[in-house]
Design a protein around this motif. Structure first.
Motif, PDB file in Angstrom:
ATOM      1  N   TYR A  13      84.603  -0.796 -60.847  1.00 53.74           N
ATOM      2  CA  TYR A  13      84.376   0.627 -60.568  1.00 53.74           C
ATOM      3  C   TYR A  13      84.895   1.492 -61.714  1.00 53.74           C
ATOM      4  O   TYR A  13      84.182   2.363 -62.221  1.00 53.74           O
ATOM      5  CB  TYR A  13      85.051   1.032 -59.258  1.00 53.74           C
ATOM      6  N   LYS A 264      69.427   5.354 -55.567  1.00 52.09           N
ATOM      7  CA  LYS A 264      69.910   4.916 -54.253  1.00 52.09           C
ATOM      8  C   LYS A 264      70.576   3.536 -54.327  1.00 52.09           C
ATOM      9  O   LYS A 264      71.331   3.168 -53.435  1.00 52.09           O
ATOM     10  CB  LYS A 264      68.756   4.885 -53.253  1.00 52.09           C
ATOM     11  N   THR A 269      77.711   3.137 -57.278  1.00 45.72           N
ATOM     12  CA  THR A 269      77.757   3.441 -55.847  1.00 45.72           C
ATOM     13  C   THR A 269      77.868   2.166 -55.019  1.00 45.72           C
ATOM     14  O   THR A 269      78.615   2.116 -54.028  1.00 45.72           O
ATOM     15  CB  THR A 269      76.496   4.220 -55.429  1.00 45.72           C
ATOM     16  N   GLN A 270      77.136   1.125 -55.421  1.00 45.09           N
ATOM     17  CA  GLN A 270      77.201  -0.150 -54.693  1.00 45.09           C
ATOM     18  C   GLN A 270      78.624  -0.702 -54.680  1.00 45.09           C
ATOM     19  O   GLN A 270      79.126  -1.151 -53.640  1.00 45.09           O
ATOM     20  CB  GLN A 270      76.267  -1.174 -55.341  1.00 45.09           C
ATOM     21  N   LEU A 272      81.440   0.997 -55.237  1.00 40.81           N
ATOM     22  CA  LEU A 272      82.314   1.920 -54.499  1.00 40.81           C
ATOM     23  C   LEU A 272      82.162   1.718 -52.993  1.00 40.81           C
ATOM     24  O   LEU A 272      83.162   1.762 -52.254  1.00 40.81           O
ATOM     25  CB  LEU A 272      81.991   3.367 -54.878  1.00 40.81           C
ATOM     26  N   ASP A 273      80.948   1.480 -52.534  1.00 42.40           N
ATOM     27  CA  ASP A 273      80.726   1.248 -51.097  1.00 42.40           C
ATOM     28  C   ASP A 273      81.500   0.022 -50.617  1.00 42.40           C
ATOM     29  O   ASP A 273      82.092   0.033 -49.535  1.00 42.40           O
ATOM     30  CB  ASP A 273      79.231   1.064 -50.821  1.00 42.40           C
ATOM     31  N   VAL A 274      81.494  -1.041 -51.418  1.00 42.00           N
ATOM     32  CA  VAL A 274      82.242  -2.255 -51.051  1.00 42.00           C
ATOM     33  C   VAL A 274      83.742  -1.953 -51.015  1.00 42.00           C
ATOM     34  O   VAL A 274      84.457  -2.364 -50.087  1.00 42.00           O
ATOM     35  CB  VAL A 274      81.952  -3.401 -52.042  1.00 42.00           C
ATOM     36  N   LEU A 276      85.291   0.846 -50.412  1.00 41.31           N
ATOM     37  CA  LEU A 276      85.650   1.666 -49.246  1.00 41.31           C
ATOM     38  C   LEU A 276      85.460   0.892 -47.942  1.00 41.31           C
ATOM     39  O   LEU A 276      86.301   0.973 -47.034  1.00 41.31           O
ATOM     40  CB  LEU A 276      84.833   2.954 -49.245  1.00 41.31           C
ATOM     41  N   ASP A 277      84.365   0.114 -47.866  1.00 42.79           N
ATOM     42  CA  ASP A 277      84.101  -0.655 -46.648  1.00 42.79           C
ATOM     43  C   ASP A 277      85.183  -1.716 -46.405  1.00 42.79           C
ATOM     44  O   ASP A 277      85.602  -1.943 -45.266  1.00 42.79           O
ATOM     45  CB  ASP A 277      82.727  -1.340 -46.733  1.00 42.79           C
ATOM     46  N   GLU A 283      90.390   6.958 -50.337  1.00 43.56           N
ATOM     47  CA  GLU A 283      89.709   8.055 -51.043  1.00 43.56           C
ATOM     48  C   GLU A 283      90.633   8.670 -52.082  1.00 43.56           C
ATOM     49  O   GLU A 283      90.210   9.017 -53.196  1.00 43.56           O
ATOM     50  CB  GLU A 283      89.251   9.131 -50.044  1.00 43.56           C
TER      51      GLU A 283
END
Length: 332
Positions: A13, A264, A269-270, A272-274, A276-277, A283
């Motif tokens: 990231y 998209k 973003t991909q 970052l999504d991992v 956070l998930d 944050e």
């Protein structure tokens, strides 16, 4: 393959965000005419580099690419301040301000350019791999080129010799959909570029170039094969560039809707999504990373702008040395 851990995701990231913001800054400096000539940006393709670096051994592996080449040396360990200084034509740059945007280079960090001639780096990459095999270094060369360069005859010559001699090289086409402003569909009667490897019985295949995990997996297998002495692999990284071919590209060949659709599945973003998930970071911790990246980019710009331009006499100091040439001694 090395495990893709929490630390790897956080590094991915921060690295990819740095590369993206670094080039966004370059775009702004270009508009201010502080970066001259051409400027080819990598926005959208960062997962191709991030995944590859995870699979590489930076103590002995090498990389060579085309002119979309600003972030690769940073990933290989070059100080980003020196990279930005080179783009501004300053004496503190990687080539003392004489290479510019298209010719970043660092022998120390195993990055062999930055090549302005389309496809020229393909046989050169095979040559570097030949040297590694000859001297038994254990190194593997990652040789990158775009979908347009895949139509060059030099690719076939390099593929043939690399297979014949089982060279430790991984050929990677970064298929971002457009060779300059020409779509892949208009340059050949086939759109699966990876199939060019079949004619040489070279292991080959397509890879999701927007996902660093998929890239790392494919690169690990290819590098491992090369390091074993089994020869080259040809991978087609299916990726996308958000900006034009260069800063002078009006992008009339595609719609804004197409670009937004690819955003998209943005690699940053991909990742970052991992993060956070999986609760790898909060944050607030992400904001700290974001600020650290912003500060570093500003530091790079400040360093580059405050660095001096090369002295005119440097023009005479970077030519080859010759003992019986009495006029200009070689100084660098």
């Amino acid at each position: 393959m090395k495990e893709v851990t929490k630390e790897v995701y956080l590094k991915w990231y921060e690295d990819m965000l740095l590369w993206r913001k670094f080039e966004d800054k370059l775009a702004a400096l270009y508009i201010q005419q502080k970066v001259r000539g051409f400027l080819h940006l990598y926005n959208g393709q960062e997962a191709v580099l991030a995944g590859a670096l995870h699979a590489m051994d930076l103590t002995k592996d090498k990389m060579i690419t085309a002119y979309r080449n600003h972030v690769q040396p940073i990933g290989m360990g070059v100080d980003p301040r020196n990279v930005m200084a080179e783009l501004l034509g300053k004496a503190t740059g990687t080539s003392k301000g004489m290479g510019g945007s298209m010719h970043i280079f660092s022998k120390e960090h195993g990055f062999y350019g930055g090549h302005g001639i389309v496809g020229a780096q393909i046989p050169v990459g095979a040559g570097i791999a030949f040297a590694d095999k000859y001297f038994n270094t254990g190194g593997v060369t990652m040789t990158y080129f775009g979908d347009g360069a895949a139509r060059q005859g030099s690719l076939h010559e390099a593929f043939n010799m690399a297979m014949l001699w089982k060279l430790p090289v991984v050929f990677i086409v970064e298929n971002n959909g457009y060779a300059m402003g020409t779509s892949v569909e208009r340059t050949a009667n086939h759109t699966d570029i990876w199939k060019l490897g079949l004619g040489y019985e070279m292991p080959c295949g397509p890879v999701d170039g927007m996902n660093p995990v998929k890239v790392a997996e494919a690169m690990h297998e290819a590098i491992d094969r090369a390091r074993r002495g089994d020869g080259p692999t040809f991978l087609e990284m299916k990726t996308y560039r958000y900006r034009g071919h260069s800063m002078s590209d009006a992008q009339l060949y595609r719609s804004k809707e197409e670009v937004e659709e690819y955003k998209k599945i943005d690699p940053i973003t991909q990742v970052l999504d991992v993060i956070l998930d999986q609760k790898y970071a909060t944050e607030e911790e992400i904001e700290v990373i974001d600020q650290r990246v912003k500060d570093l980019v500003e530091e790079c710009a400040k360093f580059a702008e405050e660095s001096p331009y090369p002295d005119l006499k440097q023009l005479y100091d970077v030519v080859y040395a010759q003992e019986d040439y009495p006029f200009t001694p070689h100084k660098l």
